[in-house]
Design an enzyme around this catalytic site. Structure first.
Site, mmCIF file in Angstrom:
data_model
loop_
_atom_site.group_PDB
_atom_site.id
_atom_site.type_symbol
_atom_site.label_atom_id
_atom_site.label_comp_id
_atom_site.label_asym_id
_atom_site.label_seq_id
_atom_site.Cartn_x
_atom_site.Cartn_y
_atom_site.Cartn_z
ATOM 1 C CB SER A 23 5.454 4.238 -1.117
ATOM 2 O OG SER A 23 4.121 3.919 -0.850
ATOM 3 C CG ASP A 47 3.170 5.620 -4.138
ATOM 4 O OD1 ASP A 47 2.406 5.523 -3.151
ATOM 5 O OD2 ASP A 47 3.928 4.698 -4.484
ATOM 6 C CG ASP A 104 0.584 5.735 -0.237
ATOM 7 O OD1 ASP A 104 -0.179 6.024 -1.178
ATOM 8 O OD2 ASP A 104 1.475 4.871 -0.335
ATOM 9 C CG ASP A 127 0.356 2.531 -3.828
ATOM 10 O OD1 ASP A 127 0.461 3.401 -2.938
ATOM 11 O OD2 ASP A 127 1.101 1.527 -3.875
HETATM 12 MG MG MG Z 1 2.241 3.760 -1.892
#
Ligand code: MG
Length: 448
Positions: free
Chosen positions: A95, A240, A238, A242
């Site tokens: 992440s 990744d 961020d 999400d």
């Molecule tokens: Mg993330």
């Protein structure tokens, strides 16, 4: 038994998150799934390709077949699992953590993250060496799945009304942070007619442009660029993708709880129903839900809890204070792209700058602190605290102890990683939030 799973998957540096670990853990995950097809994606971290081979080997050895997505944002995996009726998914990512970290996020057949509690079943298989090894003629197959990213992008295209954005062609500055957002955001927003300037848009797992977490400190360049270019807004993801953070046209950083509140307002205008959020989220959400004829359901802090409850209740939207918003209409994970598109659509539709839309969100003030305590005492402190504050307000103890008063609340939670109790208070004035915090900090301290 050793605990590996956090709120969503497992993270570590190379000393623990190495190929041997990834192989064994994924073979345990494949055993837990009892076979079937599993989507595997990764972000661009430098250890990603190495771990990907280990992840695939573990899954295949347990009898699962792998659909290999390559480098993709996390939402593309969560979306893809349901779209392709797969048994589960693995995303290799840490992440927003620094580049030397990596991790494994596991998803079930609903595309919902495996929580800490469900993870215990996989940990047991892993620790007891009970992973299944398939017969030589029952090993899984590995297939490339190059269309998954395009299918996901298509779902994003269909979830917003493009004409509103095309008409206004807003000026947008994107900060992809060298993460997986680079693969989708610049191209998609140009397609929607936005005038796009991109910062850190080269995907690079060493994160040369900025730290991956979209904090105010890490987004200074974005804030300045929005002002310098007189842009309508700035958007940052961020690693990744999400989570997403917005910068208004004045260069102001909008905290995640505020953009979630705006998202909830957008979603509830489209359909009335339930908003799912964590017990640590601002009352602004409850106020908006009430105004728009919806209701709020609280869950424990952590993405998988939001997803699970959102599915059970057929929720309109779900989200948390750090900039993660779920739109169950397309999938059950946090989605930084759809949040961005919906907010741009709203700005264009209403013809109002982002700062003015944000001014409509109820204003709350907060105050937070921590109290040191030993790991063993955490549970007993919470128990005694709950006894002590009985009758002082409406108590919710699904995660720590939250006490709701008329226009304020306070929550005491045990830190998952440090020897601390965290205390957070929110109210309509800073003075009152500070007062509440002081009062309950004294009580917690007296119990340590
Ligand atoms: Mg993330």
């Amino acid at each position: 038994m050793v605990k590996y799973f956090g709120t969503y998957g497992i993270r570590g540096k190379l000393d623990t998150m190495n190929p041997e670990f990834a192989l064994r853990m994924c073979s345990a995950f494949g055993t837990y799934l009892k076979g079937g097809r599993v989507l595997v994606g990764r972000d661009a971290r430098l250890s990603g390709e190495m771990l990907e081979h280990a992840v695939i080997a573990g899954l295949v050895s347990s009898g699962c077949s792998v659909l290999q997505l390559g480098v993709v944002p996390l939402p593309a995996v969560e979306f893809g699992v349901r779209k392709l009726s797969a048994a589960g998914g693995v995303m290799i990512t840490a992440s927003h953590n620094p580049p030397e970290w990596n991790g494994l996020k596991f998803a079930d057949a609903d595309g919902i993250g495996i929580s800490r509690e469900e993870g215990e079943r996989i940990e047991k298989i892993f620790e007891n060496g009970n992973s299944k090894t398939a017969e030589w003629n029952r090993l899984g197959k590995v297939e490339q799945c190059p269309f998954a990213l395009e299918e996901y992008t298509d779902a994003l295209r269909k979830a917003v009304e493009k004409r509103h954005i095309l008409k206004e062609s807003p000026k947008v500055v994107l900060d992809c942070g060298n993460g997986t957002a680079s693969l989708i955001a610049p191209k998609l927003l140009k397609e929607f007619g936005c005038r796009v300037t991109t910062l850190n848009g080269q995907i690079d797992g060493s994160f040369p442009g900025r730290n991956s977490e979209p904090t105010p400190q890490n987004l200074q360049e974005l804030m300045k660029t929005v002002v310098a270019l007189k842009a309508d807004l700035g958007i940052a993801w961020d690693g990744d993708a999400d989570r997403v953070i917005f910068i208004d046209e004045k260069g102001g950083y909008i905290y995640g709880d505020k953009s979630f509140a705006l998202s909830a307002d957008i979603a509830l205008r489209e359909r009335k129903g339930t908003v799912v959020t964590t017990v640590a989220t601002s009352n602004a959400i409850a106020e908006i839900a009430k105004e728009r004829g919806g209701s709020v359901e609280y869950v424990k802090v952590g993405g998988p809890y939001l997803s699970r409850r959102a599915k059970e209740l057929n929720a309109v939207i779900a989200g948390e204070e750090a900039g993660g918003v779920l739109w169950p209409e397309i999938h059950l994970g946090k989605d930084g792209f759809l949040t961005a598109l919906k907010i741009i659509e709203r700005i264009c539709r209403d013809g109002r700058p982002l700062s003015s839309l944000m001014a409509d969100i109820p204003e709350y003030y907060n105050s937070k602190t921590k109290v040191e305590c030993s790991a063993e005492k955490k549970l007993s402190i919470l128990k005694k605290f709950k006894e002590k504050v009985k009758g002082e307000g409406k108590i919710n103890d699904i995660d720590g102890v939250r006490i709701d008063f008329d226009d304020s609340w306070v929550i005491v939670r045990a830190s998952g990683t440090e020897n601390l109790m965290r205390i957070f208070a929110e109210s309509k004035s800073q003075k009152k939030a500070d007062e509440i915090l002081r009062k309950y900090k004294r009580i917690v301290k007296s119990l340590t």
